[in-house]
Scaffold this motif. Structure first.
Motif, PDB file in Angstrom:
ATOM      1  N   ASN A  65       0.823  -1.211   0.118  1.00 34.86           N
ATOM      2  CA  ASN A  65       0.069   0.009   0.126  1.00 34.86           C
ATOM      3  C   ASN A  65       0.882   1.232   0.148  1.00 34.86           C
ATOM      4  N   ILE A  66       0.320   2.310   0.024  1.00 40.67           N
ATOM      5  CA  ILE A  66       0.983   3.640  -0.174  1.00 40.67           C
ATOM      6  C   ILE A  66       1.850   3.924   1.284  1.00 40.67           C
ATOM      7  N   HIS A  67       1.716   3.132   2.096  1.00 44.97           N
ATOM      8  CA  HIS A  67       2.428   3.259   3.412  1.00 44.97           C
ATOM      9  C   HIS A  67       3.608   2.355   3.522  1.00 44.97           C
ATOM     10  N   GLY A  68       3.869   1.475   2.444  1.00 44.05           N
ATOM     11  CA  GLY A  68       4.754   0.593   2.376  1.00 44.05           C
ATOM     12  C   GLY A  68       4.502  -0.641   3.221  1.00 44.05           C
ATOM     13  N   ASN A  69       3.127  -0.885   3.469  1.00 43.87           N
ATOM     14  CA  ASN A  69       2.945  -2.329   4.203  1.00 43.87           C
ATOM     15  C   ASN A  69       2.219  -3.194   2.998  1.00 43.87           C
ATOM     16  N   TRP A  70       2.259  -4.443   3.733  1.00 40.43           N
ATOM     17  CA  TRP A  70       1.632  -5.524   2.466  1.00 40.43           C
ATOM     18  C   TRP A  70       0.009  -5.399   3.260  1.00 40.43           C
ATOM     19  N   GLN A  71      -0.821  -5.366   1.988  1.00 36.88           N
ATOM     20  CA  GLN A  71      -2.304  -5.187   2.389  1.00 36.88           C
ATOM     21  C   GLN A  71      -2.951  -6.206   1.417  1.00 36.88           C
ATOM     22  N   CYS A  72      -4.056  -6.855   2.015  1.00 39.75           N
ATOM     23  CA  CYS A  72      -5.005  -7.454   1.101  1.00 39.75           C
ATOM     24  C   CYS A  72      -6.363  -7.393   1.596  1.00 39.75           C
ATOM     25  N   THR A  73      -7.606  -8.091   1.184  1.00 41.93           N
ATOM     26  CA  THR A  73      -8.863  -8.157   1.513  1.00 41.93           C
ATOM     27  C   THR A  73      -8.923  -9.428   1.818  1.00 41.93           C
ATOM     28  N   LEU A  74      -9.403  -9.997   2.987  1.00 44.51           N
ATOM     29  CA  LEU A  74     -10.026 -11.332   3.376  1.00 44.51           C
ATOM     30  C   LEU A  74     -11.298 -11.389   3.606  1.00 44.51           C
ATOM     31  N   GLU A  75     -11.681 -12.534   3.415  1.00 41.85           N
ATOM     32  CA  GLU A  75     -13.388 -12.865   3.369  1.00 41.85           C
ATOM     33  C   GLU A  75     -13.680 -14.046   4.009  1.00 41.85           C
ATOM     34  N   ALA A  76     -14.977 -14.068   4.862  1.00 38.31           N
ATOM     35  CA  ALA A  76     -15.321 -15.502   5.386  1.00 38.31           C
ATOM     36  C   ALA A  76     -16.955 -15.241   5.632  1.00 38.31           C
ATOM     37  N   LEU A  77     -17.465 -16.508   5.730  1.00 40.96           N
ATOM     38  CA  LEU A  77     -18.864 -16.490   5.954  1.00 40.96           C
ATOM     39  C   LEU A  77     -19.000 -16.864   7.467  1.00 40.96           C
ATOM     40  N   ILE A  78     -19.766 -15.799   8.269  1.00 42.17           N
ATOM     41  CA  ILE A  78     -20.137 -16.075   9.597  1.00 42.17           C
ATOM     42  C   ILE A  78     -21.501 -15.713   9.692  1.00 42.17           C
ATOM     43  N   ALA A  79     -21.924 -16.798  10.099  1.00 41.44           N
ATOM     44  CA  ALA A  79     -23.527 -16.974  10.597  1.00 41.44           C
ATOM     45  C   ALA A  79     -24.666 -16.379   9.481  1.00 41.44           C
ATOM     46  N   GLY A  80     -24.302 -16.785   8.301  1.00 46.36           N
ATOM     47  CA  GLY A  80     -24.846 -16.480   7.013  1.00 46.36           C
ATOM     48  C   GLY A  80     -24.491 -15.192   6.356  1.00 46.36           C
ATOM     49  N   ASP A  81     -23.595 -14.360   7.095  1.00 46.03           N
ATOM     50  CA  ASP A  81     -23.347 -12.866   6.448  1.00 46.03           C
ATOM     51  C   ASP A  81     -21.766 -13.158   6.032  1.00 46.03           C
ATOM     52  N   ARG A  82     -21.413 -12.721   4.748  1.00 44.42           N
ATOM     53  CA  ARG A  82     -20.177 -12.641   4.257  1.00 44.42           C
ATOM     54  C   ARG A  82     -19.687 -11.683   4.268  1.00 44.42           C
ATOM     55  N   ILE A  83     -18.393 -11.443   5.244  1.00 43.89           N
ATOM     56  CA  ILE A  83     -17.749 -10.329   5.598  1.00 43.89           C
ATOM     57  C   ILE A  83     -16.382 -10.117   5.026  1.00 43.89           C
ATOM     58  N   LYS A  84     -16.018  -9.016   4.668  1.00 45.98           N
ATOM     59  CA  LYS A  84     -14.714  -8.718   3.931  1.00 45.98           C
ATOM     60  C   LYS A  84     -14.124  -7.726   4.972  1.00 45.98           C
ATOM     61  N   VAL A  85     -12.713  -7.968   5.222  1.00 47.40           N
ATOM     62  CA  VAL A  85     -11.817  -7.062   5.857  1.00 47.40           C
ATOM     63  C   VAL A  85     -10.774  -6.710   4.885  1.00 47.40           C
ATOM     64  N   ALA A  86     -10.495  -5.493   4.728  1.00 46.72           N
ATOM     65  CA  ALA A  86      -9.167  -4.973   4.220  1.00 46.72           C
ATOM     66  C   ALA A  86      -8.130  -4.794   5.342  1.00 46.72           C
ATOM     67  N   ALA A  87      -7.292  -5.371   5.200  1.00 46.45           N
ATOM     68  CA  ALA A  87      -6.241  -5.277   6.465  1.00 46.45           C
ATOM     69  C   ALA A  87      -4.705  -4.908   5.964  1.00 46.45           C
ATOM     70  N   ALA A  88      -4.019  -4.631   6.796  1.00 50.91           N
ATOM     71  CA  ALA A  88      -2.500  -4.356   6.411  1.00 50.91           C
ATOM     72  C   ALA A  88      -1.646  -4.811   7.447  1.00 50.91           C
ATOM     73  N   LEU A  89      -0.572  -5.536   7.038  1.00 53.54           N
ATOM     74  CA  LEU A  89       0.305  -6.197   8.099  1.00 53.54           C
ATOM     75  C   LEU A  89       1.516  -5.026   8.331  1.00 53.54           C
ATOM     76  N   ILE A  90       1.621  -4.755   9.863  1.00 53.21           N
ATOM     77  CA  ILE A  90       2.750  -3.804   9.879  1.00 53.21           C
ATOM     78  C   ILE A  90       3.642  -4.211  10.966  1.00 53.21           C
ATOM     79  N   ASN A  91       4.970  -3.992  10.820  1.00 54.04           N
ATOM     80  CA  ASN A  91       5.765  -4.346  12.038  1.00 54.04           C
ATOM     81  C   ASN A  91       5.981  -3.366  13.271  1.00 54.04           C
ATOM     82  N   THR A  92       5.530  -4.017  14.218  1.00 50.94           N
ATOM     83  CA  THR A  92       5.463  -3.390  15.429  1.00 50.94           C
ATOM     84  C   THR A  92       6.563  -4.191  16.395  1.00 50.94           C
TER      85      THR A  92
END
Length: 105
Positions: A65-92
């Protein structure tokens, strides 16, 4: 983990590292105000987001991403709802953390 950003990362590796970062420590999931607002608007809980980060499948490929971190969007089906989360991995030092960018359903 070092603070060096890898030059390449595939979807499977990023997904595994995101899951590992939050596997046993939910405090390593950082949810900024924007993501919290989207979660409230869309009726998504912290536990649902954690489930997606831990068990979801990649639906948007790994990229730097523009901050230099690796990013993706993940998806899972939870209780009948399809939920997507865009997330980035950062080093702390001394571990990696995950920033939730936004949440969709």
């Amino acid at each position: 983990m070092s603070n060096i950003v890898p030059l390449t990362m595939n979807d499977a590796t990023l997904r595994r590292r995101i899951a590992a970062a939050v596997a046993n420590d939910s405090s390593r999931m950082i949810v900024p105000l924007h993501a919290k607002k989207r979660m409230r608007q869309r009726g998504v809980t912290d536990l649902q987001v954690l489930h997606v980060l831990r068990k979801g499948v990649t639906v948007e490929h790994a990229h730097l991403n523009i901050h230099g971190n690796w990013q993706c969007t993940l998806e899972a089906l939870i209780a009948g709802d399809r939920i997507k989360v865009a997330a980035a991995l950062i080093n702390t030092a001394p571990n990696e953390s995950v920033v939730v960018i936004t949440v969709m359903n």
